[in-house]
Design an enzyme around this catalytic site. Structure first.
Site, PDB file in Angstrom:
ATOM      1  N   THR A 168      54.217 -74.031 -47.772  1.00 33.79           N
ATOM      2  CA  THR A 168      54.720 -75.459 -48.198  1.00 33.79           C
ATOM      3  C   THR A 168      55.920 -75.629 -47.346  1.00 33.79           C
ATOM      4  O   THR A 168      56.147 -76.972 -47.031  1.00 33.79           O
ATOM      5  CB  THR A 168      55.234 -75.678 -49.647  1.00 33.79           C
ATOM      6  OG1 THR A 168      53.845 -75.358 -50.323  1.00 33.79           O
ATOM      7  CG2 THR A 168      55.578 -76.929 -49.887  1.00 33.79           C
ATOM      8  N   SER A 194      65.435 -39.143 -17.602  1.00 33.97           N
ATOM      9  CA  SER A 194      66.316 -38.154 -18.218  1.00 33.97           C
ATOM     10  C   SER A 194      67.780 -38.502 -18.119  1.00 33.97           C
ATOM     11  O   SER A 194      68.037 -38.686 -16.990  1.00 33.97           O
ATOM     12  CB  SER A 194      66.006 -36.893 -18.196  1.00 33.97           C
ATOM     13  OG  SER A 194      66.596 -36.050 -18.909  1.00 33.97           O
ATOM     14  N   SER A 195      68.520 -38.248 -19.001  1.00 35.34           N
ATOM     15  CA  SER A 195      70.091 -38.199 -18.891  1.00 35.34           C
ATOM     16  C   SER A 195      70.571 -36.855 -18.768  1.00 35.34           C
ATOM     17  O   SER A 195      71.572 -36.890 -18.259  1.00 35.34           O
ATOM     18  CB  SER A 195      70.775 -38.813 -20.241  1.00 35.34           C
ATOM     19  OG  SER A 195      70.471 -37.934 -21.309  1.00 35.34           O
ATOM     20  N   LYS A 226      63.586 -36.188 -12.942  1.00 43.25           N
ATOM     21  CA  LYS A 226      62.498 -36.232 -14.227  1.00 43.25           C
ATOM     22  C   LYS A 226      62.099 -37.712 -13.995  1.00 43.25           C
ATOM     23  O   LYS A 226      63.011 -38.725 -14.321  1.00 43.25           O
ATOM     24  CB  LYS A 226      62.747 -35.665 -15.572  1.00 43.25           C
ATOM     25  CG  LYS A 226      61.723 -35.865 -16.457  1.00 43.25           C
ATOM     26  CD  LYS A 226      62.111 -35.083 -17.742  1.00 43.25           C
ATOM     27  CE  LYS A 226      61.172 -34.864 -18.859  1.00 43.25           C
ATOM     28  NZ  LYS A 226      60.465 -35.946 -19.360  1.00 43.25           N
ATOM     29  N   THR A 232      35.994 -32.615 -21.474  1.00 42.36           N
ATOM     30  CA  THR A 232      35.600 -32.677 -22.917  1.00 42.36           C
ATOM     31  C   THR A 232      36.434 -31.995 -23.743  1.00 42.36           C
ATOM     32  O   THR A 232      36.765 -30.850 -23.478  1.00 42.36           O
ATOM     33  CB  THR A 232      34.023 -32.798 -23.393  1.00 42.36           C
ATOM     34  OG1 THR A 232      33.900 -31.336 -22.809  1.00 42.36           O
ATOM     35  CG2 THR A 232      33.421 -33.639 -22.463  1.00 42.36           C
ATOM     36  N   SER A 266      47.298 -81.841 -47.855  1.00 45.62           N
ATOM     37  CA  SER A 266      48.026 -80.898 -48.786  1.00 45.62           C
ATOM     38  C   SER A 266      48.342 -80.039 -47.620  1.00 45.62           C
ATOM     39  O   SER A 266      47.940 -79.439 -46.716  1.00 45.62           O
ATOM     40  CB  SER A 266      47.267 -80.169 -49.898  1.00 45.62           C
ATOM     41  OG  SER A 266      47.736 -78.965 -50.328  1.00 45.62           O
ATOM     42  N   THR A 267      49.392 -79.044 -48.165  1.00 43.69           N
ATOM     43  CA  THR A 267      49.927 -77.956 -47.297  1.00 43.69           C
ATOM     44  C   THR A 267      48.659 -76.971 -47.285  1.00 43.69           C
ATOM     45  O   THR A 267      48.359 -76.061 -46.429  1.00 43.69           O
ATOM     46  CB  THR A 267      50.928 -76.930 -47.840  1.00 43.69           C
ATOM     47  OG1 THR A 267      52.028 -77.846 -47.944  1.00 43.69           O
ATOM     48  CG2 THR A 267      51.307 -75.584 -47.460  1.00 43.69           C
ATOM     49  N   ASN A 268      47.773 -76.914 -48.350  1.00 45.21           N
ATOM     50  CA  ASN A 268      46.648 -75.992 -48.259  1.00 45.21           C
ATOM     51  C   ASN A 268      45.408 -76.339 -47.410  1.00 45.21           C
ATOM     52  O   ASN A 268      44.629 -75.425 -47.029  1.00 45.21           O
ATOM     53  CB  ASN A 268      45.948 -75.992 -49.631  1.00 45.21           C
ATOM     54  CG  ASN A 268      47.310 -75.396 -50.550  1.00 45.21           C
ATOM     55  OD1 ASN A 268      48.258 -74.897 -50.450  1.00 45.21           O
ATOM     56  ND2 ASN A 268      47.013 -75.683 -51.996  1.00 45.21           N
TER      57      ASN A 268
END
Length: 470
Positions: free
Chosen positions: A101, A318-319, A324, A187, A140-142
């Site tokens: 609404t 990587s830090s 990497k 697999t 209506s909102t509906n």
């Protein structure tokens, strides 16, 4: 700052005179601080609301229920919104109580006040154009909210299929580029039998193509709207011909093939289409995430993994570990897929939570579906352009895996039988020798026969030895 007084049946409030929304929207702003994402953050939904209001005004005017001047002003206001204006006035939180609404009234009030100014009046002079009596006439909102939601979902799903086609094309290009690169299929993460890297990417292409079809099927479900049902589907407070005429106007305004449901009472309370769409989005996400898992695995290493393909290097990984590089694009797409799968649970629970003639939880359904589609849209484009398009193959790595694999012994079954093949496989595992060398040592096949059997085209296509052939 100048203000104007507006009222609803709860009471009177001072509204800043520079805003186009009114008292009911203001109350919703006060009540719902949930996501910090407003209607304006979802412009396709705002536009869909404007399209519903324009179609309703045209239908009401044709039925003689709306004055020409008011109709024209409402339509011009809606056209301005569709042109991208006034979107900042759609300020209600996407998740809200009241079955939408607040969203509907946000649209009604903004459109009414734009129309008032176009007619030469001031904001809030609702005796000339009223949010409920004129903009919301016969609605209506509906029925207005779910119709707008379906219009917006139709557009969003159309956009999603375009992104999916872009990703499909990226897969297709790699399938062609890698069509002659022989590699081992696997697999259960164990060596199986050979295939080509092109076949692997061709599978990705076919998977997403099937999902495009499913998304289009789901999109067709939202073509069915309940506009004209008003409060619960009985059509109370609307003209007997309104349902038919407003359907025509919706088609005219949107340019899309929307049709009115046969039974509006059922359509007003039904959320089945949303559940179906959410399920399809989950399907897309599950399969897309699986592809990203494969890409991360195939590119693993580079020294201590499979290293069959190289993903584009997008950023340091990587830090602490120099050199990497991480598969950040597949990783982010994986996370999008997890979020979409989670949203599917939300949609499922919201749909299940409906009671009697209305499901009041459509706002969280809308929010979840829009976010899922938007994230998937961006994820598809990101994966295509920042990952798939730049993938290269390590052809020698792929080839050596095949030559050194025990799995290729499977190709010998039709010639020397399963028992001999199993014995060769066992010796390979115990000694590290190749299938090729052990077979020659045992005198089971000649070099010429082995070379013929192990030709790539014989390894990757149906090929059966005829034991009875002379």
């Amino acid at each position: 700052m100048a203000t104007r007084k507006e009222h609803d049946f709860i009471g009177e409030l001072e509204i800043d005179d520079d805003v186009y929304y009114g008292v009911q929207t203001f109350r919703a702003m006060e009540n719902f601080h949930i996501t910090n994402e407003r209607l304006s953050d979802f412009p396709v939904f705002v536009n869909a609301l404007a399209q519903v209001k324009k179609a309703a005004a045209l239908a009401n005017h044709e039925l003689g229920l709306l004055d020409t001047n008011i109709k024209d002003a409402i339509c011009k206001a809606c056209d301005a919104i569709l042109a991208g204006e006034y979107h900042d006035q759609f300020v209600v939180d996407m998740i809200q109580g009241g079955a939408g609404t607040s969203t509907n009234m946000n649209a009604n009030e903004v459109i009414a006040n734009i129309a008032l100014e176009l007619m030469g009046h001031k904001k809030g002079e609702y005796e000339y154009c009223h949010p409920n009596d004129h903009v919301n006439l016969s609605q209506s909102t509906n029925d207005a909210y779910p119709t707008a939601l379906r219009i917006a979902l139709y557009e969003r799903l159309s956009g999603l299929t375009e992104s999916m086609r872009i990703l499909k094309e990226s897969y297709a290009k790699k399938a062609e580029e890698f069509q002659d690169i022989l590699k081992m299929g696997r697999t259960q993460l164990q060596d199986a039998v050979p295939m080509t890297l092109g076949q692997e990417f061709k599978t990705f292409e076919l998977m997403i193509n099937k999902d495009i079809e499913r998304v289009l099927d789901a999109r067709n479900l939202v073509r069915i709207i309940n506009l004209g049902g008003t409060a619960i589907g009985t059509g109370i407070n609307s003209h007997p011909d309104y349902k038919r005429i407003v359907e025509e106007k919706i088609q005219e305004v949107t340019g899309r093939p929307f049709i009115t449901a046969t039974d509006l009472i059922e359509a007003t309370q039904s959320t089945g289409a949303y559940v179906q769409i959410s399920g399809v989005l989950k399907r897309v996400s599950v399969k897309l995430s699986k592809v990203c898992n494969d890409l991360r695995l195939l590119s693993s290493g580079p020294r201590a993994g499979l290293n069959e393909i190289n993903l584009p290097k997008m950023q340091p990984g990587s830090s602490i570990m120099p050199g990497k590089v991480n598969p950040v694009i597949p990783e982010v797409v994986n996370q999008v897929c997890f979020a979409v799968i989670g949203n599917d649970i939300t949609v499922t629970m919201a749909a299940e939570g409906g009671q009697l003639q209305l499901n009041v939880f459509e706002p969280v359904i809308a929010y979840s579906l829009f976010n899922s589609i938007v994230m998937l849209n961006r994820a598809m484009i990101t994966l295509a352009h920042k990952c798939i398009d730049g993938i290269t193959a390590n052809e020698d790595v792929c080839k050596n895996f095949v030559l050194n694999s025990v799995g290729i012994v499977t190709a010998l079954n039709p010639y020397i039988g399963y028992e001999n093949s199993a014995s060769i496989a066992k010796e390979c595992l115990n000694t590290g020798k190749s299938v090729y060398d052990i077979t020659l040592e045992r005198g089971l096949l000649s070099k010429e026969q082995l070379d013929e059997i192990f030709k790539p085209q014989n390894m990757i296509n149906p090929h059966m030895h005829n034991k009875n052939k002379n």
